[in-house]
Design a protein around this motif. Structure first.
Motif, PDB file in Angstrom:
ATOM      1  N   ALA A  24      44.236  63.917  74.208  1.00 40.87           N
ATOM      2  CA  ALA A  24      43.952  65.018  73.291  1.00 40.87           C
ATOM      3  C   ALA A  24      44.948  65.059  72.138  1.00 40.87           C
ATOM      4  CB  ALA A  24      43.965  66.342  74.041  1.00 40.87           C
ATOM      5  N   MET A  25      44.441  65.380  70.961  1.00 37.26           N
ATOM      6  CA  MET A  25      45.282  65.521  69.765  1.00 37.26           C
ATOM      7  C   MET A  25      44.844  66.785  69.025  1.00 37.26           C
ATOM      8  SD  MET A  25      45.679  62.955  66.487  1.00 37.26           S
ATOM      9  CE  MET A  25      46.533  61.688  67.420  1.00 37.26           C
ATOM     10  N   ASP A  26      45.831  67.587  68.634  1.00 35.04           N
ATOM     11  CA  ASP A  26      45.545  68.832  67.926  1.00 35.04           C
ATOM     12  C   ASP A  26      45.268  68.509  66.460  1.00 35.04           C
ATOM     13  OD1 ASP A  26      45.193  71.422  67.236  1.00 35.04           O
ATOM     14  OD2 ASP A  26      47.269  72.053  67.577  1.00 35.04           O
ATOM     15  N   VAL A  27      43.998  68.564  66.072  1.00 33.56           N
ATOM     16  CA  VAL A  27      43.585  68.245  64.708  1.00 33.56           C
ATOM     17  C   VAL A  27      43.298  69.547  63.969  1.00 33.56           C
ATOM     18  CG1 VAL A  27      41.874  67.073  63.278  1.00 33.56           C
ATOM     19  CG2 VAL A  27      42.619  66.041  65.439  1.00 33.56           C
ATOM     20  N   GLU A  28      43.899  69.698  62.797  1.00 32.76           N
ATOM     21  CA  GLU A  28      43.735  70.927  62.021  1.00 32.76           C
ATOM     22  C   GLU A  28      42.260  71.183  61.713  1.00 32.76           C
ATOM     23  OE1 GLU A  28      45.324  72.984  57.859  1.00 32.76           O
ATOM     24  OE2 GLU A  28      46.021  70.985  58.459  1.00 32.76           O
ATOM     25  N   GLY A  29      41.820  72.378  62.039  1.00 33.48           N
ATOM     26  CA  GLY A  29      40.435  72.756  61.784  1.00 33.48           C
ATOM     27  C   GLY A  29      39.461  72.366  62.880  1.00 33.48           C
ATOM     28  N   GLU A  30      39.907  71.518  63.825  1.00 35.10           N
ATOM     29  CA  GLU A  30      39.018  71.072  64.887  1.00 35.10           C
ATOM     30  C   GLU A  30      39.536  71.381  66.278  1.00 35.10           C
ATOM     31  OE1 GLU A  30      37.510  67.095  64.554  1.00 35.10           O
ATOM     32  OE2 GLU A  30      37.950  67.008  62.409  1.00 35.10           O
ATOM     33  N   GLY A  31      40.826  71.745  66.373  1.00 34.86           N
ATOM     34  CA  GLY A  31      41.399  71.975  67.682  1.00 34.86           C
ATOM     35  C   GLY A  31      41.717  70.656  68.366  1.00 34.86           C
ATOM     36  N   TYR A  32      41.743  70.666  69.698  1.00 31.10           N
ATOM     37  CA  TYR A  32      42.051  69.446  70.444  1.00 31.10           C
ATOM     38  C   TYR A  32      40.823  68.547  70.517  1.00 31.10           C
ATOM     39  CZ  TYR A  32      46.719  70.730  72.040  1.00 31.10           C
ATOM     40  OH  TYR A  32      48.057  71.036  72.091  1.00 31.10           O
ATOM     41  N   VAL A  33      40.983  67.316  70.072  1.00 31.96           N
ATOM     42  CA  VAL A  33      39.918  66.322  70.139  1.00 31.96           C
ATOM     43  C   VAL A  33      40.453  65.096  70.868  1.00 31.96           C
ATOM     44  CG1 VAL A  33      38.808  67.124  68.028  1.00 31.96           C
ATOM     45  CG2 VAL A  33      40.531  65.321  67.903  1.00 31.96           C
ATOM     46  N   ARG A  34      39.542  64.282  71.398  1.00 38.09           N
ATOM     47  CA  ARG A  34      39.935  63.081  72.130  1.00 38.09           C
ATOM     48  C   ARG A  34      40.191  61.931  71.155  1.00 38.09           C
ATOM     49  NH1 ARG A  34      39.517  66.825  75.589  1.00 38.09           N
ATOM     50  NH2 ARG A  34      38.855  66.415  77.719  1.00 38.09           N
ATOM     51  N   CYS A  35      41.377  61.345  71.223  1.00 38.62           N
ATOM     52  CA  CYS A  35      41.742  60.198  70.399  1.00 38.62           C
ATOM     53  C   CYS A  35      42.226  59.100  71.344  1.00 38.62           C
ATOM     54  CB  CYS A  35      42.818  60.560  69.382  1.00 38.62           C
ATOM     55  SG  CYS A  35      42.309  61.857  68.244  1.00 38.62           S
ATOM     56  N   VAL A  36      41.451  58.047  71.484  1.00 36.37           N
ATOM     57  CA  VAL A  36      41.633  57.075  72.558  1.00 36.37           C
ATOM     58  C   VAL A  36      43.048  56.527  72.641  1.00 36.37           C
ATOM     59  CG1 VAL A  36      40.861  54.848  73.455  1.00 36.37           C
ATOM     60  CG2 VAL A  36      39.205  56.462  72.503  1.00 36.37           C
ATOM     61  N   PHE A  37      43.694  56.261  71.505  1.00 45.23           N
ATOM     62  CA  PHE A  37      45.000  55.610  71.524  1.00 45.23           C
ATOM     63  C   PHE A  37      46.158  56.603  71.381  1.00 45.23           C
ATOM     64  CE2 PHE A  37      41.990  52.395  69.946  1.00 45.23           C
ATOM     65  CZ  PHE A  37      42.175  51.439  70.936  1.00 45.23           C
ATOM     66  N   ASN A  38      45.904  57.866  71.687  1.00 41.78           N
ATOM     67  CA  ASN A  38      46.948  58.884  71.600  1.00 41.78           C
ATOM     68  C   ASN A  38      47.377  59.317  72.997  1.00 41.78           C
ATOM     69  OD1 ASN A  38      48.541  60.994  70.129  1.00 41.78           O
ATOM     70  ND2 ASN A  38      47.225  62.333  71.357  1.00 41.78           N
ATOM     71  N   TRP A  39      48.679  59.514  73.195  1.00 45.55           N
ATOM     72  CA  TRP A  39      49.208  60.092  74.436  1.00 45.55           C
ATOM     73  C   TRP A  39      49.770  61.457  74.085  1.00 45.55           C
ATOM     74  CZ3 TRP A  39      49.407  58.399  79.554  1.00 45.55           C
ATOM     75  CH2 TRP A  39      50.203  59.167  80.408  1.00 45.55           C
TER      76      TRP A  39
END
Length: 221
Positions: A187-202
């Motif tokens: 999960a990555m906190d993206v501005e305007g979208e909240g937490y989204v799944r980003c495969v290569f993010n820890w």
């Protein structure tokens, strides 16, 4: 798109089971099921849910028929295709056929097999002769919990949720061979979208550092 229809008896002595990982009642009678291996996030698993595809689906179902005199029979249908499709167990009515079952698949042609037996076990053996049987599982995968749950994958404190889960498992005498975080750790906190799944993010905010998580769980029972 090949299509095949079968009559659906209205006396409710016919029961359908199979098609893999779909929510809803185990008996597929009067259900419309999509066959499409996918992650249908947010679906409900209650007995009234139907139609949503799940992770593992395969185009095989069993039908158990009970007659008025107490006799029973069983048959199975195997659609030999990996294409996406739908199977409608009597939700559609026709002026010519009445309520009937229909199967549709996104392929240029379709082969299917009809297996008859006295019991579901006999039909299962017949279908297994067509498609084979599962491989013998590895020893480490038998007798212990080796799976994932969104219950701890979507929390803000994943390490804490894993520790709590392990403690509860110990209380029930269940060993934990492996815990998978699914996609929650990406999960990555993206501005305007909240937490989204980003495969290569820890996501260190929720999971912590990888080495710390592994160190804390190396004593898994």
């Amino acid at each position: 798109m090949p299509r095949r229809g079968f009559p659906n008896p209205s006396n409710r002595q016919t029961y359908y089971y199979g098609l893999g990982d779909s929510p809803g009642r185990a008996d597929r009678y009067n259900q419309y099921v999509r066959i499409q291996n996918s992650d249908c996030m947010g679906y409900t698993c209650g007995p009234e849910s139907s139609g949503n595809p799940g992770y593992k689906q395969w185009p095989v179902y069993h039908c158990l028929v009970k007659e008025g005199d107490g006799k029973k029979g069983c048959y199975g249908v195997y659609y030999d295709t990996g294409s996406r499709g739908t199977v409608d167990f009597g939700t559609t009515v026709s002026a010519y056929r009445g309520f009937h079952n229909t199967a549709k698949f996104e392929c240029p042609e379709l082969e299917y097999y009809f297996v008859i037996g006295d019991t579901p076990a006999e039909v299962s053996r017949g279908i297994s002769k067509l498609i084979g049987t599962p491989m013998m599982p590895t020893m480490w995968s038998v007798g212990e919990y080796n799976a994932s749950s969104m219950l701890y994958a979507d929390t803000d404190d994943i390490p804490g949720a894993v520790r709590d889960f392990k403690g509860k498992a110990r209380g029930f005498g269940v060993g934990v061979g492996g815990v998978y975080l699914s996609s929650g750790y990406t999960a990555m906190d993206v501005e305007g979208e909240g937490y989204v799944r980003c495969v290569f993010n820890w996501c260190e905010e929720r999971v912590g550092k990888p080495e710390e998580l592994f160190e804390a769980n190396k004593d898994t029972p």
